[in-house]
Scaffold this motif. Sequence first.
Motif, PDB file in Angstrom:
ATOM      1  N   LEU A  97       0.816  -1.215   0.000  1.00 32.23           N
ATOM      2  CA  LEU A  97       0.000   0.000   0.000  1.00 32.23           C
ATOM      3  C   LEU A  97       0.848   1.263   0.000  1.00 32.23           C
ATOM      4  O   LEU A  97       0.409   2.307  -0.481  1.00 32.23           O
ATOM      5  CB  LEU A  97      -0.948   0.010   1.201  1.00 32.23           C
ATOM      6  CG  LEU A  97      -2.057   1.079   1.177  1.00 32.23           C
ATOM      7  CD1 LEU A  97      -2.901   0.966  -0.086  1.00 32.23           C
ATOM      8  CD2 LEU A  97      -2.937   0.975   2.418  1.00 32.23           C
ATOM      9  N   ASP A  98       2.084   1.164   0.515  1.00 28.17           N
ATOM     10  CA  ASP A  98       2.959   2.335   0.513  1.00 28.17           C
ATOM     11  C   ASP A  98       3.148   2.910  -0.888  1.00 28.17           C
ATOM     12  O   ASP A  98       3.187   4.129  -1.064  1.00 28.17           O
ATOM     13  CB  ASP A  98       4.343   1.967   1.073  1.00 28.17           C
ATOM     14  CG  ASP A  98       4.388   1.913   2.583  1.00 28.17           C
ATOM     15  OD1 ASP A  98       3.324   1.971   3.219  1.00 28.17           O
ATOM     16  OD2 ASP A  98       5.498   1.803   3.125  1.00 28.17           O
ATOM     17  N   PHE A  99       3.313   2.012  -1.885  1.00 28.61           N
ATOM     18  CA  PHE A  99       3.475   2.531  -3.257  1.00 28.61           C
ATOM     19  C   PHE A  99       2.179   2.462  -4.050  1.00 28.61           C
ATOM     20  O   PHE A  99       1.917   3.310  -4.897  1.00 28.61           O
ATOM     21  CB  PHE A  99       4.600   1.798  -4.004  1.00 28.61           C
ATOM     22  CG  PHE A  99       4.290   0.402  -4.449  1.00 28.61           C
ATOM     23  CD1 PHE A  99       3.657   0.168  -5.662  1.00 28.61           C
ATOM     24  CD2 PHE A  99       4.625  -0.690  -3.664  1.00 28.61           C
ATOM     25  CE1 PHE A  99       3.366  -1.129  -6.070  1.00 28.61           C
ATOM     26  CE2 PHE A  99       4.343  -1.980  -4.072  1.00 28.61           C
ATOM     27  CZ  PHE A  99       3.705  -2.204  -5.274  1.00 28.61           C
ATOM     28  N   ALA A 100       1.336   1.468  -3.751  1.00 24.39           N
ATOM     29  CA  ALA A 100       0.106   1.305  -4.534  1.00 24.39           C
ATOM     30  C   ALA A 100      -0.919   2.391  -4.221  1.00 24.39           C
ATOM     31  O   ALA A 100      -1.704   2.776  -5.096  1.00 24.39           O
ATOM     32  CB  ALA A 100      -0.499  -0.075  -4.277  1.00 24.39           C
ATOM     33  N   GLY A 101      -0.909   2.914  -2.985  1.00 24.90           N
ATOM     34  CA  GLY A 101      -1.842   3.994  -2.644  1.00 24.90           C
ATOM     35  C   GLY A 101      -1.584   5.244  -3.469  1.00 24.90           C
ATOM     36  O   GLY A 101      -2.472   5.723  -4.188  1.00 24.90           O
ATOM     37  N   PRO A 102      -0.377   5.806  -3.403  1.00 23.76           N
ATOM     38  CA  PRO A 102      -0.077   6.964  -4.245  1.00 23.76           C
ATOM     39  C   PRO A 102      -0.209   6.664  -5.735  1.00 23.76           C
ATOM     40  O   PRO A 102      -0.651   7.525  -6.509  1.00 23.76           O
ATOM     41  CB  PRO A 102       1.379   7.296  -3.878  1.00 23.76           C
ATOM     42  CG  PRO A 102       1.525   6.798  -2.490  1.00 23.76           C
ATOM     43  CD  PRO A 102       0.711   5.540  -2.432  1.00 23.76           C
TER      44      PRO A 102
END
Length: 219
Positions: A15-20
């Motif tokens: 989620l750290d990269f998939a959210g943005p």
Amino acid sequence: MLQAAFLVFDGVDVLDFAGPLEIFSHANHSMNHSVPDPAFELTIIGRNEKISTSASLQISPGITLATARSKLKDFDVLVVPGGPPDIISSLVKSESEEFQFVRDFGFQAPREGKTPRTILSICTGALFLGASGLLDGIKATTHHLFLDELRTLCETKGKTEVIHARYVDGGMRENNIQIITGGGVSSGLDSACYFVSRTFSPEMASFAAKMTEFNWNEQ
């Protein structure tokens, strides 16, 4: 259109990269999903052809770190996600390709005539920035469990005010690099919305959040 790079590595939090990534993918100048006019071109970069995330998800970066370094100045935005602290610590202490890429991006001024560049870190991704000296003289945040670790790391590189927040805009460094640090995991969604709002408009950020059915925490 801004060129946004997303750094990934073995053990990266999804989620750290998939959210943005999700928020940026819906940032749209037309604000009409039927007539897209995207604000970003998105590129995932990683050392290897296959990356194993912390959740055992396998992803394939669009380009290698080696290729990305050869075109470093082409990117306007670098998203630096986090992962387990022991993995981040290993990457930092070994002066890995990932660490070097973050440091080089952060200390290299934008190409003449181009817009200022931005580093957006999420969660323990801030440890890359702290270790490189990019947080010297500014405010920053990270996951609430690792605030003290970030403080300790930053003490060796200068003076950083580490606070608990969903995200912190550290402002613009002298070389026209803006630093934004996000808190833990889902904070990346809020951080990305903030960046879209600041760079383009609050309306575009609200549109992107609405398209993802996300309630943006504007702090």
